[in-house]
Motif scaffolding. Structure first.
Motif, mmCIF file in Angstrom:
data_model
loop_
_atom_site.group_PDB
_atom_site.id
_atom_site.type_symbol
_atom_site.label_atom_id
_atom_site.label_comp_id
_atom_site.label_asym_id
_atom_site.label_seq_id
_atom_site.Cartn_x
_atom_site.Cartn_y
_atom_site.Cartn_z
ATOM 1 N N MET A 174 3.514 -0.374 -4.745
ATOM 2 C CA MET A 174 2.200 -0.470 -5.349
ATOM 3 C C MET A 174 2.241 -0.251 -6.850
ATOM 4 O O MET A 174 1.473 -0.836 -7.585
ATOM 5 N N SER A 175 3.204 0.568 -7.315
ATOM 6 C CA SER A 175 3.226 0.771 -8.760
ATOM 7 C C SER A 175 3.782 -0.457 -9.478
ATOM 8 O O SER A 175 3.483 -0.692 -10.636
ATOM 9 N N GLU B 263 0.816 -1.210 0.000
ATOM 10 C CA GLU B 263 0.000 0.000 0.000
ATOM 11 C C GLU B 263 0.850 1.262 0.000
ATOM 12 O O GLU B 263 0.338 2.356 -0.073
ATOM 13 N N PHE C 5 3.033 -3.499 -8.552
ATOM 14 C CA PHE C 5 1.953 -4.486 -8.605
ATOM 15 C C PHE C 5 0.906 -4.185 -9.678
ATOM 16 O O PHE C 5 0.124 -5.050 -10.019
ATOM 17 N N VAL C 6 0.875 -2.965 -10.207
ATOM 18 C CA VAL C 6 -0.050 -2.707 -11.324
ATOM 19 C C VAL C 6 0.694 -2.630 -12.654
ATOM 20 O O VAL C 6 0.145 -2.193 -13.655
ATOM 21 N N ALA C 7 1.968 -3.045 -12.660
ATOM 22 C CA ALA C 7 2.745 -3.034 -13.905
ATOM 23 C C ALA C 7 2.642 -4.402 -14.585
ATOM 24 O O ALA C 7 2.386 -5.404 -13.925
ATOM 25 N N ARG D 139 3.906 -11.999 -11.444
ATOM 26 C CA ARG D 139 4.104 -11.959 -9.986
ATOM 27 C C ARG D 139 5.354 -12.755 -9.612
ATOM 28 O O ARG D 139 6.049 -12.440 -8.677
ATOM 29 N N LYS E 29 -4.014 -14.880 -3.474
ATOM 30 C CA LYS E 29 -4.555 -13.831 -2.609
ATOM 31 C C LYS E 29 -4.596 -12.480 -3.314
ATOM 32 O O LYS E 29 -5.459 -11.657 -3.047
ATOM 33 N N GLU E 30 -3.633 -12.263 -4.232
ATOM 34 C CA GLU E 30 -3.574 -11.013 -4.978
ATOM 35 C C GLU E 30 -4.955 -10.689 -5.538
ATOM 36 O O GLU E 30 -5.540 -11.492 -6.252
ATOM 37 N N GLY E 31 -5.453 -9.525 -5.237
ATOM 38 C CA GLY E 31 -6.733 -9.137 -5.813
ATOM 39 C C GLY E 31 -7.931 -9.635 -5.032
ATOM 40 O O GLY E 31 -9.009 -9.103 -5.159
ATOM 41 N N ASN E 32 -7.740 -10.688 -4.221
ATOM 42 C CA ASN E 32 -8.879 -11.201 -3.456
ATOM 43 C C ASN E 32 -8.831 -10.776 -2.002
ATOM 44 O O ASN E 32 -9.168 -11.539 -1.118
ATOM 45 N N ARG E 33 -8.367 -9.557 -1.771
ATOM 46 C CA ARG E 33 -8.285 -9.124 -0.381
ATOM 47 C C ARG E 33 -9.650 -8.786 0.161
ATOM 48 O O ARG E 33 -10.566 -8.496 -0.574
#
Lengths: 316, 272
Positions: free
Chosen positions: B100-101, B95, B103-105, B109, B268-272
């Motif tokens: 964080m940048s 966060e 993880f949206v690139a 993973r 878990k990524e995205g399913n928080r």
């Protein structure tokens, strides 16, 4: 045309939460549009944007970015978008250019290389152009830690635009930035948007920032309350009003003048004349009046008024 | 996505970690404070208070033995821990700032994890260089070639540490919970690794924890190289398992942590 962003019955409920952070949102953002979510802290703006940029998956419903579902091919979407977060996502110990270079490698503008000189020509041209636009070309090889807050923000935006994204997401991009820097930043962004034609989606708590949008959704408690242009939204709470008051003793003169010009007016309890600007241009009204005036002002409805009308509370 | 591009991204992530460390002198210095302090606290004090005890088995150990003992443990422990905490912070800082940048690139993973593990390993090796210099300044008597022989296995320590970090991070939500959980994990791991004090004969429960502790095998592997040529008294005291046994366990643990950790992390990524 495929919408830049399409959300259908979008719901996000965090694990262990007993309410929906985003509660059945539907929206379509056209390509080239500047679209904003306006709402207070905790309204669900960041949750929504995180679902748009593939950081979070929806609990229900779906999101498509340029026709691609975020759950089906997040990598494809990541290539096409740029993201600016509330806090700059920069490495403070690296130079401005080194930050951009890391980003460029992730987006395959250049292969990894330890020096600027050995990077691709395409990358160097883009870096110089984008840094010139945000006014940081001279500081290219300086360590980011030495930058002011506004400069970091500008570099962060340059970074997000480096790979010429088709949709730029900005999550409260100018929180903590002073109004002058904020205006400058929006100047750069809208200039570049005209040139490159990307779509902008932003979230904000600032009313003046929302006003640069083509369309705004006002969002509260995870729901969209209303979506429209800033002007139409403001009309919901009334029209622009012109306040004028004549110098002492000239009240009757002004009254008869306005009647002759067939301009309808009202007077308030302190004797100011109020003219609704829905059917008049302020400039024209003033130029027609010969009576000496000692006060002229225009009261515009604000988005704050809209928010208060919709929710009964103020933003923030 | 091409393999070459992914490798380039991985190299960039690793290089960035090293560059950040080299630009941060205070961090370089601080990273040496704890290892040096432990060498002093455990090595030097145990030497002056235990080796002289006449009639005890310690009395038979050579002078300056405990400094060598603690040094050989810290070598493995610090590589393991640097890599472990680097991965935990990468995920828990998602966060914050640059993480964080990333993880949206458009990067897989797996490449993020791999780049970070390589980067933190390189960081650990830079720190280890300082630890070796300080070790000799404080008076360790281990031949340098023995020390250097441990370093290639340091890559295995770093990978196992990083993969354990990934496994832990995939079960932790957010920075605060990471800050709370981290000491609860790293302290028992460290103290039951045998890096500072012998853990040969432990009560039943502690023994189980020790056997599950990957850092214990890293420390023991380091010692099985460093003390290989010492007299049997020293070897019996320092080495618990053989070299081969430690190596196999570390590889098995490393691969399991990597597979389970990457699976949990990407799921878990995205399913928080």
């Amino acid at each position: 045309m495929t919408p830049a962003i399409k959300a259908v019955d979008l719901v996000k409920r965090y694990k262990k939460a007993n309410f929906n952070a985003v509660d059945k949102i539907n929206l379509e953002v056209n390509t080239g549009e500047v679209y904003g979510f306006l709402g207070p802290n905790g309204a669900g703006k960041s949750t929504a944007i995180n679902m748009f940029v593939t950081s979070l998956f929806p609990t229900e419903g779906y999101v498509q970015i340029l026709g691609v579902d975020t759950k089906e091919d997040p990598t494809e979407i990541r290539r096409m978008i740029g993201v600016v977060y509330q806090k700059p996502s920069l490495d403070e110990k690296l130079t401005a250019e080194e930050n951009l270079r890391s980003h460029a490698v992730l987006y395959e503008l250049t292969s990894w290389s330890p020096t600027y000189k050995s990077t691709s020509e395409e990358y160097r041209a883009r870096v110089e152009k984008i840094l010139a636009i945000v006014g940081l070309k001279g500081r290219m090889h300086d360590i980011v830690k030495t930058f002011s807050g506004g400069m970091k923000r500008r570099l962060d935006i340059a970074k997000a635009l480096l790979h010429t994204p088709q949709v730029l997401f900005l999550d409260e991009p100018t929180t903590g930035i002073d109004p002058q820097n904020r205006r400058e930043i929006w100047g750069y962004l809208t200039d570049l948007q005209k040139e490159e034609g990307f779509t902008i989606f932003l979230t904000t708590q600032y009313l003046e920032e929302a006003e640069i949008c083509d369309r705004i959704s006002i969002i509260n408690q995870g729901k969209i309350l209303v979506t429209d242009t800033p002007d139409n939204l403001k009309k919901m709470v009334g029209d622009e009003l012109l306040y004028i008051s004549p110098v002492n003793g000239k009240e009757d003169e002004l009254k008869s003048e306005l009647i002759n010009l067939s301009i309808r007016y009202q007077t308030d309890n302190v004797g100011k004349f109020i003219i609704n600007l829905e059917n008049h241009k302020a400039q024209k009204v003033i130029s027609q009046i010969k009576t000496e005036l000692d006060e002229i002002s225009i009261k515009r409805p604000t988005l704050d008024d809209v928010f208060i009308k919709l929710t009964g509370e103020k933003i923030k | 996505m091409s393999l070459k591009a992914e490798l380039s991204k991985t190299a960039m992530l690793a290089y960035r970690d090293v560059l950040k460390l080299l630009r941060d002198r205070p961090r370089l210095v601080i990273s040496l404070v704890f290892p040096v302090m432990f060498m002093l606290v455990f090595g030097v004090t145990l030497d002056s208070s235990l080796t002289g005890l006449a009639g005890s088995s310690f009395g038979a150990l050579p002078d300056g033995f405990f400094l060598n003992y603690v040094f050989s443990g810290i070598l493995a422990q610090s590589i393991f821990q640097t890599s472990f905490s680097g991965i935990v912070s990468l995920v828990s800082d998602r966060e914050e700032d640059f993480s964080m940048s990333i993880f949206v690139a458009p990067i897989s993973r797996f490449s993020i994890v791999l780049g970070k593990i390589i980067g933190e390993s390189l960081v650990a090796f830079i720190q280890v260089f300082g630890i070796i210099v300080f070790g000799y300044l404080l008076g360790i008597t281990i031949p340098l070639d023995r020390v250097l022989l441990v370093l290639p296995f340091g890559i295995l320590f770093a990978i196992t540490g990083g993969c354990l970090g990934l496994l832990v991070a995939s079960r932790i939500e957010g920075k605060e919970s990471a800050q709370r959980t981290f000491p609860l994990l790293i302290l028992p791991l460290t103290f039951l690794s045998g890096a500072f004090t012998p853990v040969k004969d432990l009560p039943f429960l502690l023994n189980i924890v020790k056997s599950l502790n990957p850092m214990y095998y890293a420390v023991d592997l380091s010692r099985s190289i460093i003390f290989a040529n010492e007299p049997s008294l020293v070897r019996d005291f320092t080495i618990n398992n053989g070299f081969g046994y430690n190596l196999i366990v570390l590889i098995v643990l490393g691969i399991s942590f990597l597979l389970i950790g990457t699976f949990l992390f990407t799921r878990k990524e995205g399913n928080r």
